[in-house]
Design an enzyme around this catalytic site. Structure first.
Site: not given
Ligand code: SAM
Ligand code: DTB
Ligand code: SF4
Length: 346
Positions: A68, A72, A75, A112, A143, A203, A276
């Site tokens: 990506c 973030c 992530c 989702c 979702c 959401c 959630r």
């Molecule tokens: N790429 C898309 C975006 O960011 O809009 C969708 C997927 S992203 C993984 C969705 C959400 O997962 C993020 O906004 C964040 O709140 C949560 N998330 C991602 N990595 C995480 C982590 N290591 N621990 C907890 N929450 C996480």
């Molecule tokens: C949200 O708030 N939590 C979910 C969903 N929306 C997409 C994602 C959690 C991701 C946790 C980190 C991972 O498994 O990579």
């Molecule tokens: Fe990309 Fe992860 Fe950020 Fe979603 S949360 S935009 S997958 S870097």
């Protein structure tokens, strides 16, 4: 289970209003109530709006993992960091639908689909729309979380049968710049507005445990509660540890009591939203999860993996909910159906 007698306490008989003018002081005063008073208030509001003995079950699938362009700092899927997660192409529709079917048969009511994109390209969106329509036909709520959307993309998803769009604000406006630099909070709020205007349910929530202060957690809840419409779903994620990302330098596990207080404040400020307990349940004891449900959390992700990190096993969840007398779709289903996914190094 025996029926719950009607509560005679005045605080519990007033209808819950949906307010959009929360002040910082009010949020802090709620948060600072004695634990018993805070939980009593939150549970009362919960009971006015929901069955207190029911928890919604959602399932997640990473339909396009890693690589990506966003940065973030929490992530595993950002191309800016070495996390050990391999980038994949968009999954085939047949694999997505089969995974959704198995998740449904294992007790998930919502499915989702998540993609590691800054925003979807139009040709990718066509494929996602096909997936959404097929999953909808399985009788599940749908979702998607695909990054930023234009108004037209949001409308196309809605027409394809999408129920919810997940797009998180992640943290407070004040802390945001310490975590993400490639998209602004305003970009996120714009996408939420596009989803809402297209007729999608929203959401939206965030993460705790990245090194933010309690004021940031309350600032995030204020931002959500003061939107023109409350998100129908509010995911509260506990940061799931991922090696190689900058949040490792600032992260600290929140005090469990502080997490319960935050859930209670979310319930009080957004009385009709489903809250959630999302990522990070793998770190939580049964007792902590029970307190979160008591404070107003009423949804969980089920399945062994989230996107790239672990989630509690289905049987552990089924056992916990059963011991708490909480019913969910896990009651009526077998053990099939955890999805395959890349699990990040922790
Ligand atoms: N790429 C898309 C975006 O960011 O809009 C969708 C997927 S992203 C993984 C969705 C959400 O997962 C993020 O906004 C964040 O709140 C949560 N998330 C991602 N990595 C995480 C982590 N290591 N621990 C907890 N929450 C996480
Ligand atoms: C949200 O708030 N939590 C979910 C969903 N929306 C997409 C994602 C959690 C991701 C946790 C980190 C991972 O498994 O990579
Ligand atoms: Fe990309 Fe992860 Fe950020 Fe979603 S949360 S935009 S997958 S870097």
């Amino acid at each position: 289970m025996t029926a719950t007698p009607a509560c005679t306490h005045e605080e519990h008989r007033r209808p819950a209003e949906t307010r959009h003018d929360w002040s910082r002081d009010e949020a802090q005063r709620l948060y600072d109530r004695s634990f018993a008073d805070l939980i009593f208030q939150a549970q009362g509001i919960h009971r006015q709006n929901f069955d207190p003995n029911h928890v919604e079950t959602a399932s997640l699938l990473s339909i396009k993992t890693g690589g990506c362009p966003e940065d973030c700092g929490y992530c595993s899927q950002s191309a800016h960091y070495e996390t050990g997660v391999k980038a994949t192409r968009l999954m085939d529709r047949s694999v997505v639908v089969e995974t959704a079917r198995r998740a449904r048969d294992a007790g998930a009511s919502r499915f989702c689909m998540a993609a590691a994109w800054r925003n979807p390209k139009d040709r990718d969106l066509d494929q996602v729309c096909d997936m959404v329509s097929a999953v909808k036909e399985l009788g599940m709520e749908t979702c998607a979380t695909l990054g930023m959307l234009t108004p037209d993309q949001a409308s196309r998803l809605h027409r394809a049968g999408l129920d919810f769009y997940n797009h998180n604000v992640d943290t407070s406006p004040e802390f945001y710049g310490r975590i993400i630099t490639t998209r602004t909070m305003q970009d996120r709020i714009d996408t939420l507005a596009h989803a809402r205007e297209a007729g999608l349910k929203v959401c939206c929530g965030g993460i705790v445990g990245m090194g933010e202060q309690i004021e940031d957690r309350l600032g995030m809840l204020m931002l959500l509660a003061n939107l023109p419409y409350h998100p129908e779903s509010v995911p509260i994620n506990l940061w799931n540890e991922v090696k190689g990302v900058p949040v490792n330098d600032t992260a600290s596990q929140p005090d469990p009591i502080a997490l319960v207080r935050m859930i209670a404040v979310a319930r009080i400020m957004m009385p009709k939203s489903v809250v959630r307990l999302s990522a990070g349940r793998q770190y939580m004891s049964d007792e902590l999860q029970a307190l979160c449900f008591l404070a107003g959390a009423n949804s969980i992700f089920v399945g062994d993996v989230l996107l790239t990190t672990k989630n509690p096993q289905r049987d552990r969840d089924a056992d916990l909910l059963s011991r708490l007398g909480i019913h969910s779709r896990l009651d009526t289903t077998g053990t099939a159906g955890n999805q395959p996914s890349a699990v990040a190094a922790t």
